[in-house]
Design a protein around this motif. Structure first.
Motif, PDB file in Angstrom:
ATOM      1  N   CYS A 278      -0.797  -9.360   9.165  1.00  0.00           N
ATOM      2  CA  CYS A 278      -1.503  -8.991   7.934  1.00  0.00           C
ATOM      3  C   CYS A 278      -0.964  -7.677   7.371  1.00  0.00           C
ATOM      4  O   CYS A 278      -0.770  -7.544   6.159  1.00  0.00           O
ATOM      5  N   PHE A 279      -0.700  -6.714   8.246  1.00  0.00           N
ATOM      6  CA  PHE A 279      -0.178  -5.432   7.764  1.00  0.00           C
ATOM      7  C   PHE A 279       1.285  -5.536   7.341  1.00  0.00           C
ATOM      8  O   PHE A 279       1.716  -4.801   6.449  1.00  0.00           O
ATOM      9  N   ALA A 285       4.176  -6.842   0.286  1.00  0.00           N
ATOM     10  CA  ALA A 285       3.577  -6.982  -1.042  1.00  0.00           C
ATOM     11  C   ALA A 285       3.463  -5.634  -1.739  1.00  0.00           C
ATOM     12  O   ALA A 285       3.692  -5.532  -2.948  1.00  0.00           O
ATOM     13  N   GLY A 286       3.118  -4.585  -0.982  1.00  0.00           N
ATOM     14  CA  GLY A 286       2.983  -3.260  -1.572  1.00  0.00           C
ATOM     15  C   GLY A 286       4.305  -2.712  -2.070  1.00  0.00           C
ATOM     16  O   GLY A 286       4.392  -2.137  -3.164  1.00  0.00           O
ATOM     17  N   LEU A 287       5.368  -2.902  -1.285  1.00  0.00           N
ATOM     18  CA  LEU A 287       6.683  -2.405  -1.702  1.00  0.00           C
ATOM     19  C   LEU A 287       7.240  -3.231  -2.868  1.00  0.00           C
ATOM     20  O   LEU A 287       7.896  -2.670  -3.759  1.00  0.00           O
ATOM     21  N   HIS A 288       6.984  -4.532  -2.869  1.00  0.00           N
ATOM     22  CA  HIS A 288       7.393  -5.353  -4.014  1.00  0.00           C
ATOM     23  C   HIS A 288       6.644  -4.911  -5.272  1.00  0.00           C
ATOM     24  O   HIS A 288       7.209  -4.891  -6.374  1.00  0.00           O
ATOM     25  N   THR A 289       5.376  -4.568  -5.098  1.00  0.00           N
ATOM     26  CA  THR A 289       4.575  -4.076  -6.221  1.00  0.00           C
ATOM     27  C   THR A 289       5.169  -2.787  -6.776  1.00  0.00           C
ATOM     28  O   THR A 289       5.308  -2.617  -7.990  1.00  0.00           O
ATOM     29  N   GLY A 304       2.470   5.201  -2.217  1.00  0.00           N
ATOM     30  CA  GLY A 304       1.552   6.066  -1.486  1.00  0.00           C
ATOM     31  C   GLY A 304       0.435   5.291  -0.813  1.00  0.00           C
ATOM     32  O   GLY A 304       0.091   5.553   0.354  1.00  0.00           O
ATOM     33  N   ILE A 305      -0.158   4.338  -1.523  1.00  0.00           N
ATOM     34  CA  ILE A 305      -1.245   3.542  -0.949  1.00  0.00           C
ATOM     35  C   ILE A 305      -0.732   2.689   0.204  1.00  0.00           C
ATOM     36  O   ILE A 305      -1.354   2.623   1.272  1.00  0.00           O
ATOM     37  N   THR A 306       0.398   2.028  -0.009  1.00  0.00           N
ATOM     38  CA  THR A 306       0.968   1.191   1.046  1.00  0.00           C
ATOM     39  C   THR A 306       1.294   2.017   2.280  1.00  0.00           C
ATOM     40  O   THR A 306       0.986   1.616   3.416  1.00  0.00           O
ATOM     41  N   MET A 347      -8.409   1.656  -2.045  1.00  0.00           N
ATOM     42  CA  MET A 347      -6.945   1.611  -2.087  1.00  0.00           C
ATOM     43  C   MET A 347      -6.445   0.192  -2.331  1.00  0.00           C
ATOM     44  O   MET A 347      -5.525  -0.038  -3.127  1.00  0.00           O
ATOM     45  N   ALA A 348      -7.053  -0.763  -1.644  1.00  0.00           N
ATOM     46  CA  ALA A 348      -6.654  -2.158  -1.816  1.00  0.00           C
ATOM     47  C   ALA A 348      -6.905  -2.624  -3.240  1.00  0.00           C
ATOM     48  O   ALA A 348      -6.098  -3.368  -3.815  1.00  0.00           O
ATOM     49  N   GLY A 349      -8.019  -2.181  -3.835  1.00  0.00           N
ATOM     50  CA  GLY A 349      -8.325  -2.559  -5.207  1.00  0.00           C
ATOM     51  C   GLY A 349      -7.292  -2.034  -6.191  1.00  0.00           C
ATOM     52  O   GLY A 349      -6.848  -2.756  -7.095  1.00  0.00           O
ATOM     53  N   VAL A 350      -6.905  -0.781  -6.028  1.00  0.00           N
ATOM     54  CA  VAL A 350      -5.869  -0.198  -6.891  1.00  0.00           C
ATOM     55  C   VAL A 350      -4.550  -0.943  -6.718  1.00  0.00           C
ATOM     56  O   VAL A 350      -3.858  -1.261  -7.690  1.00  0.00           O
ATOM     57  N   LEU A 351      -4.191  -1.249  -5.472  1.00  0.00           N
ATOM     58  CA  LEU A 351      -2.948  -1.965  -5.203  1.00  0.00           C
ATOM     59  C   LEU A 351      -2.985  -3.371  -5.792  1.00  0.00           C
ATOM     60  O   LEU A 351      -1.969  -3.871  -6.306  1.00  0.00           O
TER      61      LEU A 351
END
Length: 363
Positions: A278-279, A285-289, A304-306, A347-351
């Motif tokens: 999951c992580f 997904a975070g880095l692709h974002t 930063g969030i990731t 953080m997840a919501g912002v991401l």
């Protein structure tokens, strides 16, 4: 990875972790109180509040968070100061980390994690090419984060201080600061870290026990040894949910800091692998974002969030496996604890908002 796939992968991973966390909040604490469902019910409430926070954080345009950077960072510093005041901060286990408002317990260190990412993303985007200069790229990002770290060390909260410094270092590197300046900053932080450890007999005992926990099994090495026993006893499939003996108070903080060890015992290698998967998905997904963003602020915000979420998970897993000394870092979305869960959900919501936004939306 397309925007819908990123959002779906993030959402599925976060809710999987939250679901496992709710199950383990019961399994890890059923015998801690006369009401076996006490922690499960409280954590269920935290999960509902966290889901609402996630949804609320996903609604505004990211530019709104840029305007909130300074006010949120100021609020985080204020809370970090207030918790140190006698009679104001709530002291638990020798640390003054909580501000008890009666209806809500605020943890300054958790609020700082989100505020620090907002501040650094805003500052890095604003300075642009000036990040190559020492007075513009390094000095401002030592002063404010450094003040927060000093306040964290005063609580003391060495774990959150380490996460904050690491996130600052990563974001400065991504923001274009010179590598030589970053290495100098890293070298300068080593004496501070050594002093923070050696000045506290408790931390020094933990560090000594880390190198040979079995020789200190009855005192400072107890948690590490029990964590390794719990993790190893689960083998491939585990003993089954609710059947792990670690929850019978053999392993302290089995539903908070050492929840991964309990998962290893009851869910086995398969369960731990699911958590780590999951992580990994959140990381990809975070880095692709971040890569898809046109606005520098949004890019830095995603990085930063990731980094914050995944770094906490890595440190927590390393502690459970005895790879690093015990630091008191929770496992995001899984460990019991309202403040940690709510901030992680924000953080997840912002991401999620960033992952779903069109990559060239600079309106």
């Amino acid at each position: 990875m397309t925007a819908p796939n990123r959002s779906l992968a993030l959402l599925a991973s976060v809710f999987t972790l939250m679901g496992i966390g709710w199950v383990m909040s019961y399994s890890g604490s059923a015998f801690a109180t006369s009401d076996g469902l006490f922690f499960a019910k409280r954590h269920g409430l935290h999960l509902m509040l966290g889901t609402l926070c996630m949804a609320a954080a996903a609604l505004p345009h990211p530019r709104a968070y840029q305007r909130l950077a300074y006010p949120m960072y100021g609020l985080a510093l204020l809370v970090l100061i207030l918790v140190l005041l006698p009679g104001v901060g709530r002291r638990v286990g020798g640390s003054a980390r909580w501000l008890d408002l009666g209806f809500l317990r605020v943890q300054g260190g958790e609020l700082l994690k989100l505020a620090l990412v907002f501040y650094l993303a805003m500052s890095l985007a604003k300075k642009g090419e000036k990040m190559r200069l020492f007075h513009a790229g390094i000095v401002p990002h030592i002063v404010l984060p450094g003040l927060a770290v000093l306040l964290l060390l005063a609580e003391p909260d060495l774990g959150t201080a380490f996460v904050s410094m690491s996130v600052t270092f990563v974001m400065l590197f991504i923001g274009g600061a010179r590598t030589s300046y970053l290495l100098a900053m890293l070298l300068a932080a080593i004496p501070l870290a050594l002093h923070a450890i050696t000045a506290s007999p408790y931390r020094l005992r933990r560090l000594i026990a880390f190198f040979d926990p079995w020789s200190h099994r009855q005192d400072s090495g107890y948690q590490v040894v029990e964590s390794l026993i719990a993790m190893g006893s689960g083998q491939l499939w585990g003993s089954g949910v609710g059947h792990g003996p670690a929850k019978l108070q053999f392993l302290p903080a089995a539903h908070t800091d050492f929840v991964l060890s309990l998962i290893g015992q009851e869910w086995g290698f398969v369960g731990v692998s699911l958590i780590l998967l999951c992580f990994v998905i959140i990381t990809i997904a975070g880095l692709h974002t971040a890569q898809s963003q046109y606005d520098p602020f949004c890019c830095y915000l995603a990085v930063g969030i990731t980094t914050t979420l995944v770094l906490q998970a890595v440190v927590n897993a390393c502690v459970a496996l005895g790879i690093v000394p015990t630091k008191g870092i929770t496992l995001p979305f899984v460990s019991y604890g309202g403040a940690s869960l709510l901030i992680s959900c924000c953080m997840a919501g912002v991401l999620l908002q960033l992952s779903a936004a069109p990559p060239h939306d600079d309106s």
